[in-house]
Motif scaffolding. Structure first.
Motif, mmCIF file in Angstrom:
data_model
loop_
_atom_site.group_PDB
_atom_site.id
_atom_site.type_symbol
_atom_site.label_atom_id
_atom_site.label_comp_id
_atom_site.label_asym_id
_atom_site.label_seq_id
_atom_site.Cartn_x
_atom_site.Cartn_y
_atom_site.Cartn_z
ATOM 1 N N ARG A 47 -47.923 99.088 -2.738
ATOM 2 C CA ARG A 47 -48.329 99.846 -3.925
ATOM 3 C C ARG A 47 -49.396 100.879 -3.581
ATOM 4 N NH1 ARG A 47 -46.617 97.458 -8.745
ATOM 5 N NH2 ARG A 47 -45.635 95.413 -8.414
ATOM 6 N N HIS A 48 -50.339 100.480 -2.734
ATOM 7 C CA HIS A 48 -51.416 101.397 -2.344
ATOM 8 C C HIS A 48 -50.860 102.617 -1.617
ATOM 9 C CE1 HIS A 48 -55.199 102.897 -0.746
ATOM 10 N NE2 HIS A 48 -54.716 102.782 0.475
ATOM 11 N N ASP B 41 -47.364 93.238 -1.165
ATOM 12 C CA ASP B 41 -47.133 94.021 -2.379
ATOM 13 C C ASP B 41 -48.280 95.000 -2.621
ATOM 14 O OD1 ASP B 41 -48.864 91.903 -2.820
ATOM 15 O OD2 ASP B 41 -48.258 91.618 -4.906
ATOM 16 N N LYS B 42 -49.517 94.553 -2.400
ATOM 17 C CA LYS B 42 -50.674 95.418 -2.612
ATOM 18 C C LYS B 42 -50.669 96.591 -1.638
ATOM 19 C CE LYS B 42 -53.697 91.763 -4.397
ATOM 20 N NZ LYS B 42 -54.940 90.987 -4.174
ATOM 21 N N ASN C 91 -50.919 90.458 1.768
ATOM 22 C CA ASN C 91 -50.932 91.357 0.618
ATOM 23 C C ASN C 91 -49.853 92.418 0.730
ATOM 24 O OD1 ASN C 91 -53.305 90.166 -0.631
ATOM 25 N ND2 ASN C 91 -54.462 91.083 1.042
#
Length: 433
Positions: free
Chosen positions: A61-62, A57-58, A55
């Motif tokens: 972003r987080h 990208d997640k 993850n």
């Protein structure tokens, strides 16, 4: 920007990323930046990303959202493998200011100085084929153990992997430079050096190597290799321990195993990626060996060093992996005298050959197989540790005061935790397991 700026780092992924983050932080400190913890307020936040984590990208972003909530005026810089692979995608994340690709991350100070907060996100990337230089780096959270990067990039083309796209072709430092860095670290009080790289066993490829490939008359230094490196490092005074972080089984020659077996400084500890115990799946993965060679390497290690720790990387749920293929992997790992497993669940990666392979293994099945191998790993590690109960081994204690406790590792990588005694910090102690 003024000279009195603060910077905070957050690193995702492998030890190589951590060594590079440490070097980037030292670059910025030399330019007048002061270091802050990531949880604290800082003028600049640097996120060093990974392309292996499922993850990426997640996670990115987080972390950006967290920074924006606590410090909306701060500059956010994204670098690392994910930044090289998908710079436009990262630049579109609200709050991101700078995206630094593989060739630009070590120019981080200049890019920060030249950027004005409020401008649109700037991408400083490049064609990965143009990335040829090697940048030495090391991590040093304390003075006990240092992760020293000696090699970068990869010329292999495993069907599941994006690392060649993110880091470029294989290249490395020279033996003389690595030895000089080891001496420097010894003078700083470092006791243990962990040699790291993307494809460590491929050490020896530098600019001269590639120039020689195009010019047969070029006087290259391709005679340098990983075995030559370990032999020279053995001679460096002041470093008590070396570890080899991870090395491909086809590049782990008998001469390296025999050298470690007879060395006082290279620890009896190998981490050898397997990925699958099925020759069919190894072929689909485009790995450069078969399970028989892997078993041969493990057998030689254990013959020469019965006490040696061996870690194994393995991927479950690769496309085409049937129940029978997975059972073959389980049985193979069960039969091997290895100490622990790092189990990865296969996840799809853009621009990889594995995306074309069928049938796709359902995610639920992948997760079930992961759990089965993690349980096997627990039993392997428990068995390995229990075999050493009552033995006296040398433990290097690290500077970690955790609720009045101190932690260290034996030569063969058994973790020891005991009540803190300050005189043991960064010292090697004979310890009864």
């Amino acid at each position: 920007m003024s000279q009195s700026q603060t910077v905070a780092f957050h690193t995702l992924g492998c030890k190589l990323n951590f060594s590079e983050s440490s070097s980037l932080s030292r670059i910025l400190e030399s330019e007048g930046f002061s270091q802050k913890k990531f949880e604290e307020q800082a003028d600049v936040y640097v996120i060093n990303t990974c392309s292996v984590t499922e993850n990426a990208d997640k996670e990115c972003r987080h972390l950006v959202r967290r920074i924006q909530r606590k410090s909306p005026e701060s500059m956010i810089v994204i670098t690392g493998c994910y930044a090289q692979l998908k710079p436009k995608e990262i630049a579109d994340i609200p709050g991101v200011d700078l995206v630094l690709g593989a060739s630009e991350k070590f120019n981080i100070a200049r890019h920060i100085r030249e950027f004005t907060k409020g401008d649109s996100a700037k991408i400083c990337s490049c064609d990965i084929d143009e990335v040829t230089g090697f940048h030495a780096s090391y991590s040093q959270a304390d003075r006990t153990r240092t992760f020293l990067k000696v090699q970068d990039g990869c010329d292999y083309n495993c069907s599941f992997c994006t690392i060649p796209l993110a880091r470029g072709k294989s290249r490395s430092d020279s033996i003389s430079n690595v030895v000089a860095k080891a001496r420097e670290l010894a003078a700083q009080g470092t006791k243990e050096i962990v040699l790291t790289g993307i494809n460590l066993g491929d050490f020896g490829k530098g600019d001269d190597y590639y120039q020689a490939a195009a010019d047969p008359l070029h006087p290259n230094r391709s005679a340098e290799n990983f075995f030559g490196l370990v032999r020279e490092l053995e001679k460096v005074e002041g470093i008590s321990r070396y570890r080899i972080s991870s090395i491909e089984p086809n590049l782990l020659g008998n001469e390296i195993i025999e050298f470690v077996a007879n060395s006082d400084r290279f620890m009896p500890h190998f981490h050898i990626p397997l990925q699958s115990g099925s020759n069919k799946i190894l072929g689909l993965m485009r790995r450069r060996y078969k399970r028989e060679l892997y078993a041969e390497r493990v057998g030689l290690i254990k013959t020469l060093m019965p006490h040696c720790a061996i870690g194994v990387d393995v991927i479950v749920g690769f496309p085409g992996e049937t129940d029978e293929d997975f059972q073959e992997t389980f049985d193979f790992l069960h039969s091997l005298d290895v100490s622990y497993l790092h189990v990865f669940t296969y996840s799809e990666r853009d621009n990889t050959h594995a995306l074309t392979l069928k049938p796709v293994v359902p995610v639920q099945v992948r997760n079930e197989r992961n759990k089965i191998l993690r349980n096997l790993s627990f039993m392997k590690l428990q068995y390995f540790t229990e075999k050493h109960l009552g033995q006296t081994r040398k433990v290097l204690f690290e500077k970690q005061d955790r609720n009045g406790m101190i932690e260290g590792y034996t030569d063969n990588y058994i973790r020891v935790t005991t009540p803190l005694r300050t005189e043991w910090v960064n010292n090697i102690v004979d310890w009864k397991i």
